[in-house]
Design a protein around this motif. Structure first.
Motif, mmCIF file in Angstrom:
data_model
loop_
_atom_site.group_PDB
_atom_site.id
_atom_site.type_symbol
_atom_site.label_atom_id
_atom_site.label_comp_id
_atom_site.label_asym_id
_atom_site.label_seq_id
_atom_site.Cartn_x
_atom_site.Cartn_y
_atom_site.Cartn_z
ATOM 1 N N ALA A 273 -40.358 4.939 -0.223
ATOM 2 C CA ALA A 273 -39.436 5.525 0.421
ATOM 3 C C ALA A 273 -38.730 4.854 1.815
ATOM 4 O O ALA A 273 -37.650 4.694 1.807
ATOM 5 N N GLU A 274 -39.806 4.581 2.432
ATOM 6 C CA GLU A 274 -39.307 4.073 3.827
ATOM 7 C C GLU A 274 -38.953 2.577 3.678
ATOM 8 O O GLU A 274 -37.905 2.491 4.389
ATOM 9 N N VAL A 275 -39.490 1.762 2.999
ATOM 10 C CA VAL A 275 -39.025 0.530 2.916
ATOM 11 C C VAL A 275 -37.600 0.722 2.288
ATOM 12 O O VAL A 275 -36.868 -0.094 2.806
ATOM 13 N N GLN A 276 -37.412 1.477 1.236
ATOM 14 C CA GLN A 276 -36.084 1.484 0.726
ATOM 15 C C GLN A 276 -34.958 1.994 1.582
ATOM 16 O O GLN A 276 -33.970 1.432 1.827
ATOM 17 N N GLU A 277 -35.487 2.973 2.213
ATOM 18 C CA GLU A 277 -34.458 3.525 3.339
ATOM 19 C C GLU A 277 -34.085 2.353 4.378
ATOM 20 O O GLU A 277 -32.869 2.186 4.938
ATOM 21 N N GLN A 278 -34.874 1.572 4.771
ATOM 22 C CA GLN A 278 -34.703 0.611 5.946
ATOM 23 C C GLN A 278 -33.630 -0.282 5.203
ATOM 24 O O GLN A 278 -32.989 -1.056 5.928
ATOM 25 N N ARG A 279 -34.208 -0.922 3.885
ATOM 26 C CA ARG A 279 -33.472 -1.814 3.283
ATOM 27 C C ARG A 279 -32.004 -1.240 3.084
ATOM 28 O O ARG A 279 -30.924 -1.837 3.328
ATOM 29 N N ASP A 280 -31.908 -0.127 2.575
ATOM 30 C CA ASP A 280 -30.418 0.669 2.461
ATOM 31 C C ASP A 280 -29.673 0.548 3.743
ATOM 32 O O ASP A 280 -28.488 0.273 3.879
ATOM 33 N N GLU A 281 -30.328 0.997 4.890
ATOM 34 C CA GLU A 281 -29.600 0.960 6.155
ATOM 35 C C GLU A 281 -29.217 -0.471 6.538
ATOM 36 O O GLU A 281 -28.073 -0.611 7.009
ATOM 37 N N GLU A 282 -30.188 -1.415 6.043
ATOM 38 C CA GLU A 282 -29.624 -2.921 6.450
ATOM 39 C C GLU A 282 -28.626 -3.272 5.794
ATOM 40 O O GLU A 282 -27.473 -3.951 6.106
ATOM 41 N N GLN A 283 -28.495 -3.092 4.449
ATOM 42 C CA GLN A 283 -27.291 -3.140 3.611
ATOM 43 C C GLN A 283 -26.169 -2.523 4.036
ATOM 44 O O GLN A 283 -24.778 -3.291 3.982
ATOM 45 N N TRP A 284 -26.194 -1.323 4.334
ATOM 46 C CA TRP A 284 -25.193 -0.615 5.044
ATOM 47 C C TRP A 284 -24.479 -1.396 6.300
ATOM 48 O O TRP A 284 -23.369 -1.497 6.337
ATOM 49 N N THR A 285 -25.501 -1.431 7.061
ATOM 50 C CA THR A 285 -24.901 -2.281 8.285
ATOM 51 C C THR A 285 -24.280 -3.648 8.050
ATOM 52 O O THR A 285 -23.210 -3.819 8.523
ATOM 53 N N HIS A 286 -24.739 -4.315 7.199
ATOM 54 C CA HIS A 286 -24.276 -5.483 6.699
ATOM 55 C C HIS A 286 -23.054 -5.468 6.013
ATOM 56 O O HIS A 286 -21.913 -6.042 6.592
ATOM 57 N N ASP A 287 -22.595 -4.755 5.178
ATOM 58 C CA ASP A 287 -21.409 -4.228 4.446
ATOM 59 C C ASP A 287 -20.495 -3.833 5.454
ATOM 60 O O ASP A 287 -19.119 -3.913 5.338
ATOM 61 N N ARG A 288 -20.669 -2.739 6.461
ATOM 62 C CA ARG A 288 -19.835 -2.464 7.622
ATOM 63 C C ARG A 288 -19.133 -3.327 8.357
ATOM 64 O O ARG A 288 -17.999 -3.447 8.838
#
Length: 297
Positions: A273-288
């Motif tokens: 869950a923590e790995v997925q959360e961090q990867r999702d956050e990175e993707q969101w930052t990249h998309d933004r």
């Protein structure tokens, strides 16, 4: 989603105090756990004395201020503190390793460590990928380096070392077979893959292989036979539910193969869950950032 297992002395100390007063941990007196394995730790911090006719082995010291507790507990159990010959660690954070230099000086014991953890012990924690100089303790010279799967033998007792990295690069678990009343018990002192606050699983330049190491550790721990489940902290193996002051020695007291598997399942869920959360956050930052560039070229 974060598992708190202290590397910084001040954090771990206040965490231990909080656990004690919250009822999640209790002051654990020195006692025989199973066979020749004795608890000589302080509160939530586990130190194990393994006795043999040729001298004794100590796994973990707790903090520097835990050393007098270990000495007193060892003597209360009827053993000589100076008979400690080998020092081992589950992982070299200050709440488990800060007292090694003192114990070594007082007893003349030799520090043994798996090859991946030796530099961390000798730097006094300063080479830790997460805490660095914030997790310092008195450095201790490693006298003997061993490897994954090696046997540590003393006075007829054989301990097998298992490299279980992630929490630190050289986190180590130890297995030992104990026979009591004709029954064989597989004892595992498991260095559980808990997650400290602030650990990065995405682009961790100081520990690029951290995700693979965590996954390796889960696989290794699941592969090991375990009847008696022990670990670095009493709360990790639910000491409160198993030990009672009015209970006489019972080799079945810490038998808990189901609890071990359950705890691994829980920690694995936390990890993914923590790995997925961090990867999702990175993707969101990249998309933004991409959106901002498209909007404001």
């Amino acid at each position: 989603l974060i598992e708190y297992d202290g590397g910084m002395a001040r954090f771990s100390f206040f965490l231990a105090v909080a656990l004690i007063f919250s009822g999640d941990a209790m002051a654990a007196p020195a006692h025989r756990m199973i066979g020749n394995i004795y608890f000589v730790g302080q509160d939530d911090l586990c130190s194990y004395l393994i006795t043999t006719p040729k001298g004794n082995i100590l796994i973990n010291t707790g903090f520097e201020f835990s050393v007098p507790v270990i000495k007193k507990s060892t003597q209360q159990l009827g053993f000589k503190y100076e008979d400690i010959k080998i020092l081992l660690v589950t992982h070299a954070h200050s709440d488990h390793a800060a007292g090694f230099a003192t114990v070594k000086k007082q007893t003349g014991a030799k520090m043994w460590a798996i090859e991946q953890e030796a530099p961390l012990l000798e730097s006094g924690g300063k080479t830790d990928f997460l805490f660095g100089s914030d997790g310092w303790f008195n450095p201790v010279k490693v006298d003997h380096v061993f490897h994954d799967g090696d046997k540590i033998e003393l006075g007829g007792t054989v301990i097998t070392a298992h490299w279980t990295p992630g929490h630190t690069k050289g986190s180590t678990s130890y297995s030992i077979d104990i026979t009591e009343n004709g029954k064989l018990y597989h004892v595992l002192i498991a260095n559980l893959p808990a997650i400290n606050e602030g650990v990065s699983f995405v682009h961790n330049t100081k520990y690029p292989e951290i995700v693979d190491d965590y996954m390796r550790t889960f696989a290794v721990l699941r592969s090991l036979p375990c009847d008696v489940f022990l670990s670095s902290h009493t709360t990790q193996f639910h000491f409160n539910a198993k030990f009672h002051l009015d209970t006489k020695y019972n080799p079945e007291r810490y038998v808990d193969p189901v609890g071990f598997r359950t705890e691994l399942d829980r920690l694995e869920q936390v990890f993914f869950a923590e790995v997925q959360e961090q990867r999702d956050e990175e993707q969101w930052t990249h998309d933004r950032l991409n959106f901002k560039e498209l909007k404001d070229p």
